[in-house]
Design a protein around this motif. Sequence first.
Motif, PDB file in Angstrom:
ATOM      1  N   GLU A   1       0.783  -1.293  -0.010  1.00 34.61           N
ATOM      2  CA  GLU A   1      -0.168  -0.132  -0.063  1.00 34.61           C
ATOM      3  C   GLU A   1       0.932   1.079  -0.101  1.00 34.61           C
ATOM      4  O   GLU A   1       0.526   2.376  -0.569  1.00 34.61           O
ATOM      5  N   GLY A   2       2.002   1.186   0.795  1.00 35.36           N
ATOM      6  CA  GLY A   2       2.821   2.326   0.726  1.00 35.36           C
ATOM      7  C   GLY A   2       3.706   2.552  -0.609  1.00 35.36           C
ATOM      8  O   GLY A   2       4.606   3.401  -0.539  1.00 35.36           O
ATOM      9  N   GLY A   3       3.788   1.615  -1.585  1.00 34.26           N
ATOM     10  CA  GLY A   3       4.504   1.502  -2.491  1.00 34.26           C
ATOM     11  C   GLY A   3       5.924   1.191  -2.160  1.00 34.26           C
ATOM     12  O   GLY A   3       6.927   1.658  -3.217  1.00 34.26           O
ATOM     13  N   ILE A   4       6.400   0.316  -1.163  1.00 36.02           N
ATOM     14  CA  ILE A   4       7.458   0.193  -0.990  1.00 36.02           C
ATOM     15  C   ILE A   4       7.902  -0.967  -1.945  1.00 36.02           C
ATOM     16  O   ILE A   4       7.445  -1.914  -2.115  1.00 36.02           O
ATOM     17  N   SER A   5       9.226  -0.728  -2.533  1.00 34.14           N
ATOM     18  CA  SER A   5       9.551  -1.696  -3.610  1.00 34.14           C
ATOM     19  C   SER A   5      11.186  -1.420  -3.574  1.00 34.14           C
ATOM     20  O   SER A   5      11.821  -0.478  -3.039  1.00 34.14           O
ATOM     21  N   ARG A   6      11.957  -2.178  -4.477  1.00 28.11           N
ATOM     22  CA  ARG A   6      13.379  -1.768  -4.582  1.00 28.11           C
ATOM     23  C   ARG A   6      13.447  -0.383  -5.189  1.00 28.11           C
ATOM     24  O   ARG A   6      14.464   0.099  -4.676  1.00 28.11           O
ATOM     25  N   ASP A   7      12.551   0.168  -5.991  1.00 24.33           N
ATOM     26  CA  ASP A   7      12.719   1.231  -6.644  1.00 24.33           C
ATOM     27  C   ASP A   7      12.482   2.534  -5.495  1.00 24.33           C
ATOM     28  O   ASP A   7      12.743   3.482  -5.613  1.00 24.33           O
ATOM     29  N   GLN A   8      11.736   1.981  -4.728  1.00 30.99           N
ATOM     30  CA  GLN A   8      11.193   3.029  -3.631  1.00 30.99           C
ATOM     31  C   GLN A   8      11.281   2.514  -2.258  1.00 30.99           C
ATOM     32  O   GLN A   8      10.304   2.148  -1.578  1.00 30.99           O
ATOM     33  N   PRO A   9      12.553   2.206  -1.797  1.00 29.43           N
ATOM     34  CA  PRO A   9      12.781   1.372  -0.484  1.00 29.43           C
ATOM     35  C   PRO A   9      12.593   2.354   0.727  1.00 29.43           C
ATOM     36  O   PRO A   9      12.552   3.668   0.595  1.00 29.43           O
ATOM     37  N   VAL A  10      12.436   1.685   1.915  1.00 28.19           N
ATOM     38  CA  VAL A  10      12.289   2.264   3.117  1.00 28.19           C
ATOM     39  C   VAL A  10      13.565   1.941   3.764  1.00 28.19           C
ATOM     40  O   VAL A  10      13.909   0.880   3.814  1.00 28.19           O
ATOM     41  N   ASP A  11      14.110   2.863   4.447  1.00 27.50           N
ATOM     42  CA  ASP A  11      15.480   2.633   5.269  1.00 27.50           C
ATOM     43  C   ASP A  11      15.033   1.963   6.407  1.00 27.50           C
ATOM     44  O   ASP A  11      14.213   2.413   7.363  1.00 27.50           O
ATOM     45  N   TYR A  12      15.575   0.533   6.559  1.00 30.21           N
ATOM     46  CA  TYR A  12      15.492  -0.285   7.756  1.00 30.21           C
ATOM     47  C   TYR A  12      15.887   0.208   8.892  1.00 30.21           C
ATOM     48  O   TYR A  12      15.406  -0.024  10.129  1.00 30.21           O
ATOM     49  N   GLU A  13      17.317   1.038   8.894  1.00 32.72           N
ATOM     50  CA  GLU A  13      17.921   1.414   9.914  1.00 32.72           C
ATOM     51  C   GLU A  13      17.154   2.646  10.780  1.00 32.72           C
ATOM     52  O   GLU A  13      16.736   3.514  10.259  1.00 32.72           O
ATOM     53  N   GLY A  14      16.957   2.106  12.096  1.00 34.52           N
ATOM     54  CA  GLY A  14      16.000   2.785  12.825  1.00 34.52           C
ATOM     55  C   GLY A  14      14.766   2.929  12.705  1.00 34.52           C
ATOM     56  O   GLY A  14      13.851   3.985  13.124  1.00 34.52           O
ATOM     57  N   ILE A  15      14.069   1.940  11.985  1.00 34.83           N
ATOM     58  CA  ILE A  15      12.716   1.995  11.604  1.00 34.83           C
ATOM     59  C   ILE A  15      11.943   1.980  13.035  1.00 34.83           C
ATOM     60  O   ILE A  15      10.880   2.646  12.806  1.00 34.83           O
ATOM     61  N   ARG A  16      12.241   1.215  13.767  1.00 35.71           N
ATOM     62  CA  ARG A  16      11.418   0.941  14.998  1.00 35.71           C
ATOM     63  C   ARG A  16      11.500   2.279  15.850  1.00 35.71           C
ATOM     64  O   ARG A  16      10.280   2.913  16.257  1.00 35.71           O
ATOM     65  N   GLU A  17      12.549   2.904  16.041  1.00 35.71           N
ATOM     66  CA  GLU A  17      12.553   4.199  16.470  1.00 35.71           C
ATOM     67  C   GLU A  17      11.569   5.263  16.029  1.00 35.71           C
ATOM     68  O   GLU A  17      11.007   6.052  16.469  1.00 35.71           O
ATOM     69  N   ARG A  18      11.785   5.383  14.572  1.00 35.48           N
ATOM     70  CA  ARG A  18      11.068   6.415  13.683  1.00 35.48           C
ATOM     71  C   ARG A  18       9.481   6.008  13.746  1.00 35.48           C
ATOM     72  O   ARG A  18       8.727   7.180  13.893  1.00 35.48           O
ATOM     73  N   TYR A  19       9.138   4.920  13.399  1.00 37.72           N
ATOM     74  CA  TYR A  19       7.663   4.668  13.545  1.00 37.72           C
ATOM     75  C   TYR A  19       6.874   3.915  14.709  1.00 37.72           C
ATOM     76  O   TYR A  19       5.766   3.975  14.592  1.00 37.72           O
ATOM     77  N   LEU A  20       7.649   3.819  15.532  1.00 38.56           N
ATOM     78  CA  LEU A  20       7.067   3.213  17.015  1.00 38.56           C
ATOM     79  C   LEU A  20       8.014   3.651  18.002  1.00 38.56           C
ATOM     80  O   LEU A  20       8.504   3.134  18.879  1.00 38.56           O
ATOM     81  N   PRO A  21       7.985   5.312  18.086  1.00 38.13           N
ATOM     82  CA  PRO A  21       8.692   5.745  19.319  1.00 38.13           C
ATOM     83  C   PRO A  21       8.383   5.583  20.598  1.00 38.13           C
ATOM     84  O   PRO A  21       9.078   5.673  21.640  1.00 38.13           O
ATOM     85  N   GLU A  22       6.793   5.103  20.663  1.00 39.93           N
ATOM     86  CA  GLU A  22       6.363   5.130  22.017  1.00 39.93           C
ATOM     87  C   GLU A  22       6.725   3.764  22.807  1.00 39.93           C
ATOM     88  O   GLU A  22       6.518   3.291  23.897  1.00 39.93           O
ATOM     89  N   ARG A  23       7.369   2.870  21.851  1.00 40.66           N
ATOM     90  CA  ARG A  23       7.962   1.453  22.579  1.00 40.66           C
ATOM     91  C   ARG A  23       9.419   1.493  22.178  1.00 40.66           C
ATOM     92  O   ARG A  23       9.858   1.356  21.152  1.00 40.66           O
ATOM     93  N   GLN A  24      10.157   1.036  23.470  1.00 42.99           N
ATOM     94  CA  GLN A  24      11.501   1.201  23.480  1.00 42.99           C
ATOM     95  C   GLN A  24      11.783  -0.579  23.476  1.00 42.99           C
ATOM     96  O   GLN A  24      11.231  -1.088  24.465  1.00 42.99           O
ATOM     97  N   PHE A  25      12.511  -1.077  22.597  1.00 45.97           N
ATOM     98  CA  PHE A  25      13.014  -2.417  22.517  1.00 45.97           C
ATOM     99  C   PHE A  25      14.110  -2.667  23.320  1.00 45.97           C
ATOM    100  O   PHE A  25      15.065  -2.043  23.226  1.00 45.97           O
ATOM    101  N   ARG A  26      14.107  -3.640  24.263  1.00 41.62           N
ATOM    102  CA  ARG A  26      15.359  -3.760  25.146  1.00 41.62           C
ATOM    103  C   ARG A  26      15.623  -5.188  25.088  1.00 41.62           C
ATOM    104  O   ARG A  26      15.164  -6.084  25.025  1.00 41.62           O
ATOM    105  N   GLY A  27      17.109  -5.200  25.064  1.00 41.19           N
ATOM    106  CA  GLY A  27      17.736  -6.629  25.126  1.00 41.19           C
ATOM    107  C   GLY A  27      17.745  -7.379  23.719  1.00 41.19           C
ATOM    108  O   GLY A  27      17.080  -6.821  23.009  1.00 41.19           O
TER     109      GLY A  27
END
Length: 165
Positions: free
Chosen positions: A61-87
């Motif tokens: 739905e978001g059009g994510i593809s090889r031509d239109q990628p989303v950066d995985y690095e920091g994805i949790r922090e950017r899109y789910l800032p209310e949840r901190q993953f630990r350990g």
Amino acid sequence: MAAKKPLTTEDRSRAIRIALQGIAAGVDFADLARQLEVLHPKNDTFPGEVFLELAADALEEGGISRDQPVDYEGIRERYLPERQFRGRTEHHRSHYALCAGAMIRAGVTPDLLGEVGWWDTNDLWIWSLYALLIYARVAAERTGEPVAVICQRLAGRHGVELANA
């Protein structure tokens, strides 16, 4: 010992409806998880695999593809800032669910049982729900539409009606 009840199409639709309606309405994740926990049969990947399919659909739905990628690095922090993953365990499991959703989007079937079999828990569905929430937010950002609209579209792909969020 009672026989295990086979999952039905209605079980699948119910999981989709509860998850997407909750995400669309901005329900607190812990409250949403409590609503969904009753659907999870012990020693089963349901509804985790359903949420991973929805996560894959959200990437589409978001059009994510090889031509239109989303950066995985920091994805949790950017899109789910209310949840901190630990350990290591939380990082590994959330990473696995995010990668599994992307694999499904790319047409690769992840080996869910091969991975979660060693987890010794029944929480694939929780990590898959996090992946769905993250990818729904990615899709919303990419399309410029509210998460609720993305959720409505995802539900529609599976023939599920959502109440107005």
